[in-house]
Scaffold this active site. Structure first.
Site, PDB file in Angstrom:
ATOM      1  N   GLU A   1       0.813  -1.211   0.000  1.00 28.43           N
ATOM      2  CA  GLU A   1       0.000   0.000   0.000  1.00 28.43           C
ATOM      3  C   GLU A   1       0.853   1.270   0.000  1.00 28.43           C
ATOM      4  OE1 GLU A   1      -2.558  -1.113   3.374  1.00 28.43           O
ATOM      5  OE2 GLU A   1      -4.125  -1.328   1.864  1.00 28.43           O
TER       6      GLU A   1
ATOM      7  N   TYR B   1     -12.554  18.810  17.975  1.00 28.98           N
ATOM      8  CA  TYR B   1     -11.245  18.260  17.606  1.00 28.98           C
ATOM      9  C   TYR B   1     -11.308  17.482  16.304  1.00 28.98           C
ATOM     10  CZ  TYR B   1      -8.900  20.151  21.535  1.00 28.98           C
ATOM     11  OH  TYR B   1      -8.341  21.050  22.398  1.00 28.98           O
TER      12      TYR B   1
HETATM   13 ZN   LIG Z   1      -5.239  -0.952   3.440  1.00 26.90          ZN
END
Ligand SMILES: [Zn+2]
Length: 212
Positions: free
Chosen positions: A75, A121
C-alpha cells in the site's frame, strides 16, 4: 544514516506500536510513512505495526522505486499518491481500524463528507472526509483516485477498506488518524439517537480560531 533519520525510524516504530497496542490495527494491517529528503520511509510488506524494526523499514523513492530496507508495503503507493499532491505533508497513516472501516461500508453515507461534525477536535484535525470508491487492493486505479482526492483533502476514507490521513508531522498524522477512528466510533454509537452535531456556524468559527 543521519541521526535525524534514525530518530524518524525509531518514532515510526514507537507510534505504530502504540496504534497497534490500542487496537487500531490487527495482523499485518495498517502502514505508516514519513517523507524525507532521501525518500519515503514506510513499514514493510506483511509487517505487524506492533513489531516494526527501525533498521528494516523500507526506503522508497518518490517514483516508487525500492531503494533500501525490506520490501515496502503493497500500500506504499497510497502514501506516495498523497505526497505527490500535498508536498507540505511529511507523514501518512493508513489504517484498517474497525470503526472507520464499518463506516466505510455503510450504504447511506454522504460520499462528499462521510462523518458529521461531532466534536471540535474532529473538525480541527480532519474537517471534511470524502469517500474514495472501492477498488481491489494493489489496483493502480486506487492510487489515481487517492491522488485526485488528495488535491483537496488531507484525509479520506477508502470504501470498504479504511482511512488514509496525512499530517505535517508524524505525530499530527497519527493524532488525526486516531481522532478519525474515535469519531467513527462515536458516530456508530449515536446512530438512532437524536443528536446535536456542531452547527455550520460553530464549524465556521473553528476555522477562524484555528486556521490551517
Ligand atoms: Zn489498506
Amino acid at each position: 544514516m543521519t541521526p535525524q533519520e534514525a530518530k524518524i525510524r525509531e518514532d515510526i516504530c514507537v507510534l505504530a506500536k502504540s496504534l497497534y497496542d490500542r487496537g487500531y490495527g490487527c495482523g499485518s494491517s495498517g502502514n505508516v510513512s514519513v517523507m524525507t529528503d532521501d525518500g519515503m520511509i514506510v513499514s514493510p510488506t506483511n509487517s505487524c505495526m506492533g513489531r516494526l524494526d527501525p533498521a528494516r523499514l523500507s526506503l522508497v523513492g518518490r517514483d516508487g522505486a525500492h531503494l533500501a530496507g525490506d520490501k515496502p508495503s503493497k500500500e506504499a503507493f497510497l502514501h506516495l499518491a498523497m505526497y505527490q499532491e500535498r508536498p507540505e505533508m511529511t507523514s501518512v497513516v493508513h489504517l484498517h481500524a474497525t470503526h472507520s472501516v464499518a463506516v466505510a461500508c455503510l450504504a447511506e453515507i454522504d460520499p462528499e463528507d462521510v462523518l458529521p461534525p461531532i466534536t471540535a477536535y474532529y473538525v480541527m484535525r480532519i474537517g471534511k472526509l470524502p469517500l474514495v470508491p472501492y477498488f481491489p487492493p494493489g489496483d493502480m486505479t486506487l492510487a489515481n483516485a487517492v491522488r485526485e482526492t488528495a488535491k483537496h483533502h488531507h484525509a479520506m476514507l477508502l470504501a470498504n477498506h479504511g482511512p488514509v490521513v496525512a499530517g505535517k508531522s508524524l505525530e499530527n498524522a497519527v493524532y488525526a488518524a486516531e481522532e478519525l477512528e474515535e469519531t467513527a466510533k462515536l458516530f456508530l454509537m449515536l446512530r438512532g439517537e437524536r443528536t446535536r452535531f456542531l452547527t455550520q456556524a460553530q464549524v465556521a468559527d473553528l476555522a477562524v480560531r484555528f486556521p490551517g
